[in-house]
Motif scaffolding. Structure first.
Motif, PDB file in Angstrom:
ATOM      1  N   ARG A 179      42.650  54.162  44.207  1.00 41.82           N
ATOM      2  CA  ARG A 179      41.788  54.587  43.087  1.00 41.82           C
ATOM      3  C   ARG A 179      40.733  53.525  42.784  1.00 41.82           C
ATOM      4  NH1 ARG A 179      44.998  58.535  39.961  1.00 41.82           N
ATOM      5  NH2 ARG A 179      47.132  58.380  40.732  1.00 41.82           N
TER       6      ARG A 179
ATOM      7  N   GLU B 161      37.536  54.647  34.033  1.00 39.33           N
ATOM      8  CA  GLU B 161      37.383  56.003  34.541  1.00 39.33           C
ATOM      9  C   GLU B 161      37.295  55.961  36.054  1.00 39.33           C
ATOM     10  OE1 GLU B 161      33.953  57.592  32.515  1.00 39.33           O
ATOM     11  OE2 GLU B 161      32.555  56.602  33.870  1.00 39.33           O
ATOM     12  N   ASP B 162      37.786  57.033  36.682  1.00 37.36           N
ATOM     13  CA  ASP B 162      37.763  57.112  38.137  1.00 37.36           C
ATOM     14  C   ASP B 162      36.461  57.753  38.611  1.00 37.36           C
ATOM     15  OD1 ASP B 162      38.094  59.850  37.724  1.00 37.36           O
ATOM     16  OD2 ASP B 162      40.184  59.875  38.408  1.00 37.36           O
TER      17      ASP B 162
ATOM     18  N   LYS C  25      37.447  60.896  35.156  1.00 42.41           N
ATOM     19  CA  LYS C  25      38.671  61.037  34.369  1.00 42.41           C
ATOM     20  C   LYS C  25      39.005  59.673  33.776  1.00 42.41           C
ATOM     21  CE  LYS C  25      43.347  62.634  34.271  1.00 42.41           C
ATOM     22  NZ  LYS C  25      44.459  63.279  34.875  1.00 42.41           N
ATOM     23  N   LYS C  26      39.358  59.665  32.497  1.00 41.51           N
ATOM     24  CA  LYS C  26      39.599  58.416  31.777  1.00 41.51           C
ATOM     25  C   LYS C  26      41.086  58.074  31.745  1.00 41.51           C
ATOM     26  CE  LYS C  26      35.504  58.568  28.797  1.00 41.51           C
ATOM     27  NZ  LYS C  26      34.653  58.832  29.880  1.00 41.51           N
ATOM     28  N   TYR C  27      41.368  56.767  31.832  1.00 41.21           N
ATOM     29  CA  TYR C  27      42.726  56.229  31.811  1.00 41.21           C
ATOM     30  C   TYR C  27      42.740  54.957  30.966  1.00 41.21           C
ATOM     31  CZ  TYR C  27      43.286  58.960  36.136  1.00 41.21           C
ATOM     32  OH  TYR C  27      43.308  59.963  37.067  1.00 41.21           O
TER      33      TYR C  27
ATOM     34  N   MET D 159      55.520  56.367  27.525  1.00 42.40           N
ATOM     35  CA  MET D 159      54.267  56.204  28.275  1.00 42.40           C
ATOM     36  C   MET D 159      54.563  56.206  29.769  1.00 42.40           C
ATOM     37  SD  MET D 159      50.928  55.458  28.127  1.00 42.40           S
ATOM     38  CE  MET D 159      50.578  54.667  26.583  1.00 42.40           C
TER      39      MET D 159
ATOM     40  N   ILE E 214      51.161  55.883  35.834  1.00 44.88           N
ATOM     41  CA  ILE E 214      50.554  56.733  36.850  1.00 44.88           C
ATOM     42  C   ILE E 214      50.522  56.013  38.193  1.00 44.88           C
ATOM     43  CG2 ILE E 214      48.411  57.889  37.539  1.00 44.88           C
ATOM     44  CD1 ILE E 214      47.870  58.276  34.506  1.00 44.88           C
TER      45      ILE E 214
ATOM     46  N   MET F 231      47.758  53.929  33.251  1.00 45.76           N
ATOM     47  CA  MET F 231      48.485  54.852  32.376  1.00 45.76           C
ATOM     48  C   MET F 231      47.529  55.892  31.804  1.00 45.76           C
ATOM     49  SD  MET F 231      50.782  52.095  30.355  1.00 45.76           S
ATOM     50  CE  MET F 231      50.623  50.460  31.014  1.00 45.76           C
ATOM     51  N   PRO F 232      48.065  56.983  31.283  1.00 47.81           N
ATOM     52  CA  PRO F 232      47.174  57.965  30.650  1.00 47.81           C
ATOM     53  C   PRO F 232      46.512  57.365  29.417  1.00 47.81           C
ATOM     54  CG  PRO F 232      49.484  58.639  30.456  1.00 47.81           C
ATOM     55  CD  PRO F 232      49.461  57.367  31.213  1.00 47.81           C
ATOM     56  N   LEU F 233      45.360  57.888  29.106  1.00 49.65           N
ATOM     57  CA  LEU F 233      44.644  57.452  27.908  1.00 49.65           C
ATOM     58  C   LEU F 233      45.006  58.382  26.760  1.00 49.65           C
ATOM     59  CD1 LEU F 233      42.429  55.672  26.586  1.00 49.65           C
ATOM     60  CD2 LEU F 233      40.830  57.479  27.207  1.00 49.65           C
ATOM     61  N   TYR F 234      45.392  57.791  25.652  1.00 48.80           N
ATOM     62  CA  TYR F 234      45.615  58.540  24.426  1.00 48.80           C
ATOM     63  C   TYR F 234      44.474  58.170  23.481  1.00 48.80           C
ATOM     64  CZ  TYR F 234      50.173  59.566  26.345  1.00 48.80           C
ATOM     65  OH  TYR F 234      51.170  60.015  27.163  1.00 48.80           O
TER      66      TYR F 234
END
Length: 169
Positions: free
Chosen positions: A54, A74-75, A79-81, A113, A116, A134-137
């Protein structure tokens, strides 16, 4: 009649030789060093990062701790992380970071959490840099919500705050 102490005479003579121009140069040099250290520690060296396959672009710094930084990244597909970057300069710190990765991988639960992806990168100084994706909250954590409510003179109701801690969800 008062006389100055001999040591004070030497100090004042030394300080007058220092002069205002030298003081300004020292202040400007200190400010420049401080700004450069901020840039290189946080921004310059981290505009883009890779976690395995990534490619990630750093959008902004979200938080920092003793030896870690959390970035909004972001990738290539935008997409944001959240990316936690831990700098481990000692073997003990590397062991703790590896344990953190292991804990993330050991548990799968809707209220924990997820991890990824992760990577370990060796730095030029010989340290290890752990990158935890990790996912972004975007709304933050439960603590962030409680603090926002408190600042507005409200409180987090139990019915809203307790469900993540109830077993079986």
């Amino acid at each position: 009649l008062t006389t100055a102490h001999p040591r004070r005479k030497r100090q004042s003579a030394h300080m007058s030789a220092y002069g205002p121009l030298a003081m300004v140069a020292d202040v400007l040099s200190g400010i420049y060093a401080w700004v450069t250290s901020l840039c290189c520690a946080v921004t310059c060296s981290t505009q883009s990062m890779q976690v395995n396959e990534r490619n990630l672009r750093v959008v902004k710094l979200l938080a920092e701790g003793g030896f870690s930084f959390v970035y909004l990244v972001e990738d290539d597909e935008k997409k944001k992380y959240a990316l936690k970057k831990v700098l481990a300069q000692l073997p003990e710190a590397s062991e703790l970071a590896r344990w953190e990765v292991q804990v993330h991988q050991s548990f799968k639960h809707a209220n924990l959490m997820p991890l990824i992806d992760h990577a370990v990168v060796s730095t030029a100084s010989g340290a290890e840099e752990f990158r935890l994706l990790m996912p972004l909250y975007p709304d933050g954590t439960l603590l962030d919500l409680a603090v926002r409510l408190m600042e507005g003179g409200k409180r987090l109701e139990e019915g809203r705050g307790l469900p993540p801690f109830v077993q079986g969800r």
